[in-house]
Motif scaffolding. Structure first.
Motif, PDB file in Angstrom:
ATOM      1  N   GLY A 138      35.862 -30.307  22.596  1.00  0.00           N
ATOM      2  CA  GLY A 138      34.491 -30.335  23.049  1.00  0.00           C
ATOM      3  C   GLY A 138      33.557 -30.850  21.979  1.00  0.00           C
ATOM      4  N   LEU A 139      32.268 -30.623  22.212  1.00  0.00           N
ATOM      5  CA  LEU A 139      31.223 -31.053  21.286  1.00  0.00           C
ATOM      6  C   LEU A 139      30.710 -29.834  20.530  1.00  0.00           C
ATOM      7  N   VAL A 140      30.642 -29.942  19.211  1.00  0.00           N
ATOM      8  CA  VAL A 140      30.182 -28.830  18.385  1.00  0.00           C
ATOM      9  C   VAL A 140      29.366 -29.389  17.231  1.00  0.00           C
ATOM     10  N   GLN A 141      28.423 -28.609  16.744  1.00  0.00           N
ATOM     11  CA  GLN A 141      27.629 -29.032  15.593  1.00  0.00           C
ATOM     12  C   GLN A 141      28.424 -28.829  14.304  1.00  0.00           C
ATOM     13  N   ALA A 142      28.073 -29.608  13.309  1.00  0.00           N
ATOM     14  CA  ALA A 142      28.702 -29.455  11.995  1.00  0.00           C
ATOM     15  C   ALA A 142      28.562 -28.013  11.519  1.00  0.00           C
ATOM     16  N   GLY A 143      29.643 -27.488  10.968  1.00  0.00           N
ATOM     17  CA  GLY A 143      29.670 -26.104  10.536  1.00  0.00           C
ATOM     18  C   GLY A 143      30.194 -25.148  11.588  1.00  0.00           C
ATOM     19  N   GLY A 144      30.325 -25.640  12.797  1.00  0.00           N
ATOM     20  CA  GLY A 144      30.793 -24.797  13.882  1.00  0.00           C
ATOM     21  C   GLY A 144      32.304 -24.690  13.950  1.00  0.00           C
ATOM     22  N   SER A 145      32.789 -24.033  14.996  1.00  0.00           N
ATOM     23  CA  SER A 145      34.221 -23.776  15.158  1.00  0.00           C
ATOM     24  C   SER A 145      34.680 -24.135  16.566  1.00  0.00           C
ATOM     25  N   LEU A 146      35.937 -24.496  16.658  1.00  0.00           N
ATOM     26  CA  LEU A 146      36.617 -24.694  17.929  1.00  0.00           C
ATOM     27  C   LEU A 146      38.045 -24.188  17.796  1.00  0.00           C
ATOM     28  N   ARG A 147      38.623 -23.780  18.918  1.00  0.00           N
ATOM     29  CA  ARG A 147      40.031 -23.379  18.928  1.00  0.00           C
ATOM     30  C   ARG A 147      40.757 -24.213  19.965  1.00  0.00           C
ATOM     31  N   LEU A 148      41.664 -25.028  19.506  1.00  0.00           N
ATOM     32  CA  LEU A 148      42.478 -25.823  20.392  1.00  0.00           C
ATOM     33  C   LEU A 148      43.734 -25.041  20.783  1.00  0.00           C
ATOM     34  N   ALA A 149      44.199 -25.274  21.995  1.00  0.00           N
ATOM     35  CA  ALA A 149      45.441 -24.677  22.460  1.00  0.00           C
ATOM     36  C   ALA A 149      46.361 -25.769  22.984  1.00  0.00           C
ATOM     37  N   CYS A 150      47.640 -25.555  22.840  1.00  0.00           N
ATOM     38  CA  CYS A 150      48.653 -26.478  23.347  1.00  0.00           C
ATOM     39  C   CYS A 150      49.652 -25.650  24.147  1.00  0.00           C
ATOM     40  N   ALA A 151      49.595 -25.785  25.450  1.00  0.00           N
ATOM     41  CA  ALA A 151      50.509 -25.065  26.329  1.00  0.00           C
ATOM     42  C   ALA A 151      51.756 -25.904  26.555  1.00  0.00           C
ATOM     43  N   ALA A 152      52.908 -25.292  26.371  1.00  0.00           N
ATOM     44  CA  ALA A 152      54.166 -26.014  26.477  1.00  0.00           C
ATOM     45  C   ALA A 152      55.011 -25.483  27.619  1.00  0.00           C
ATOM     46  N   SER A 153      55.697 -26.380  28.270  1.00  0.00           N
ATOM     47  CA  SER A 153      56.683 -25.984  29.279  1.00  0.00           C
ATOM     48  C   SER A 153      58.024 -26.566  28.877  1.00  0.00           C
ATOM     49  N   THR A 199      43.533 -23.438  10.836  1.00  0.00           N
ATOM     50  CA  THR A 199      44.701 -22.562  10.839  1.00  0.00           C
ATOM     51  C   THR A 199      45.549 -22.848  12.072  1.00  0.00           C
ATOM     52  N   ILE A 200      46.807 -23.148  11.842  1.00  0.00           N
ATOM     53  CA  ILE A 200      47.747 -23.383  12.940  1.00  0.00           C
ATOM     54  C   ILE A 200      48.520 -22.093  13.186  1.00  0.00           C
ATOM     55  N   THR A 216      52.638 -21.155  23.634  1.00  0.00           N
ATOM     56  CA  THR A 216      51.382 -21.798  23.277  1.00  0.00           C
ATOM     57  C   THR A 216      51.229 -21.888  21.764  1.00  0.00           C
ATOM     58  N   MET A 217      50.700 -23.018  21.334  1.00  0.00           N
ATOM     59  CA  MET A 217      50.360 -23.224  19.938  1.00  0.00           C
ATOM     60  C   MET A 217      48.843 -23.382  19.837  1.00  0.00           C
ATOM     61  N   TYR A 218      48.286 -22.996  18.699  1.00  0.00           N
ATOM     62  CA  TYR A 218      46.838 -23.025  18.538  1.00  0.00           C
ATOM     63  C   TYR A 218      46.446 -23.761  17.256  1.00  0.00           C
ATOM     64  N   LEU A 219      45.218 -24.257  17.249  1.00  0.00           N
ATOM     65  CA  LEU A 219      44.620 -24.773  16.027  1.00  0.00           C
ATOM     66  C   LEU A 219      43.192 -24.233  15.957  1.00  0.00           C
ATOM     67  N   GLN A 220      42.973 -23.272  15.076  1.00  0.00           N
ATOM     68  CA  GLN A 220      41.636 -22.742  14.850  1.00  0.00           C
ATOM     69  C   GLN A 220      40.952 -23.632  13.821  1.00  0.00           C
ATOM     70  N   MET A 221      39.827 -24.198  14.211  1.00  0.00           N
ATOM     71  CA  MET A 221      39.113 -25.132  13.343  1.00  0.00           C
ATOM     72  C   MET A 221      37.749 -24.551  13.010  1.00  0.00           C
ATOM     73  N   ASN A 222      37.528 -24.257  11.750  1.00  0.00           N
ATOM     74  CA  ASN A 222      36.268 -23.704  11.268  1.00  0.00           C
ATOM     75  C   ASN A 222      35.587 -24.696  10.330  1.00  0.00           C
ATOM     76  N   SER A 223      34.312 -24.472  10.083  1.00  0.00           N
ATOM     77  CA  SER A 223      33.539 -25.328   9.164  1.00  0.00           C
ATOM     78  C   SER A 223      33.741 -26.802   9.489  1.00  0.00           C
ATOM     79  N   LEU A 224      33.611 -27.122  10.743  1.00  0.00           N
ATOM     80  CA  LEU A 224      33.883 -28.491  11.190  1.00  0.00           C
ATOM     81  C   LEU A 224      32.886 -29.474  10.598  1.00  0.00           C
ATOM     82  N   LYS A 225      33.380 -30.676  10.340  1.00  0.00           N
ATOM     83  CA  LYS A 225      32.586 -31.749   9.754  1.00  0.00           C
ATOM     84  C   LYS A 225      32.592 -32.944  10.709  1.00  0.00           C
ATOM     85  N   PRO A 226      31.584 -33.803  10.624  1.00  0.00           N
ATOM     86  CA  PRO A 226      31.582 -34.995  11.481  1.00  0.00           C
ATOM     87  C   PRO A 226      32.860 -35.830  11.341  1.00  0.00           C
ATOM     88  N   GLU A 227      33.435 -35.851  10.167  1.00  0.00           N
ATOM     89  CA  GLU A 227      34.657 -36.633   9.962  1.00  0.00           C
ATOM     90  C   GLU A 227      35.880 -36.018  10.633  1.00  0.00           C
TER      91      GLU A 227
END
Length: 121
Positions: free
Chosen positions: A10-25, A69-70, A78-89
């Motif tokens: 999704g869209l988040v401001q710099a410094g924000g967080s997102l958590r990605l999930a990967c569901a596997a079958s 953090t993976i 399910t696998m996850y990627l917790q992303m904190n302190s996000l940067k534009p790059e």
């Protein structure tokens, strides 16, 4: 065979967080090492993080160490990627991947369709 579906981008401001999930079958998720990769516009796909079959071994690309953090839940396939302190790059399409073999490696055999992460400044 392993089928992978990413979510959580999704869209988040710099410094924000997102958590990605990967569901596997498929029957081999719990014995497969997994990874996250990303591809920014005009750039090649690059490695982000990887995790072995039981979650006890992880590795990260230098620019995300300390911020991302993976993890995985084999009971939920399910696998996850917790992303904190996000940067534009960090803006990119993020892909999850699985490989034959329980340990982290360089070759991945199955890929998801990707999820867009956009970090605004």
């Amino acid at each position: 065979q392993v089928q992978l579906v990413e979510s959580g981008g999704g869209l988040v401001q710099a410094g924000g967080s997102l958590r990605l999930a990967c569901a596997a079958s498929g029957p081999t998720f719990s014995t497969s090492a997994m990874g996250w990769f990303r591809q920014a516009p005009g750039k090649e796909r690059e490695f982000v993080a990887a995790i072995n079959w039981n979650g006890r071994s992880t590795t990260y690309e230098d620019s995300v160490k300390g911020r991302f953090t993976i993890s995985r839940d084999n009971g939920k396939n399910t696998m996850y990627l917790q992303m904190n302190s996000l940067k534009p790059e960090d803006t990119a399409v993020y892909y999850c991947a699985a490989r034959y073999g329980a340990v982290i490696g360089v070759k991945y055999d199955f890929w998801g369709q990707g999820t867009q992460v956009t970090v605004s400044s």
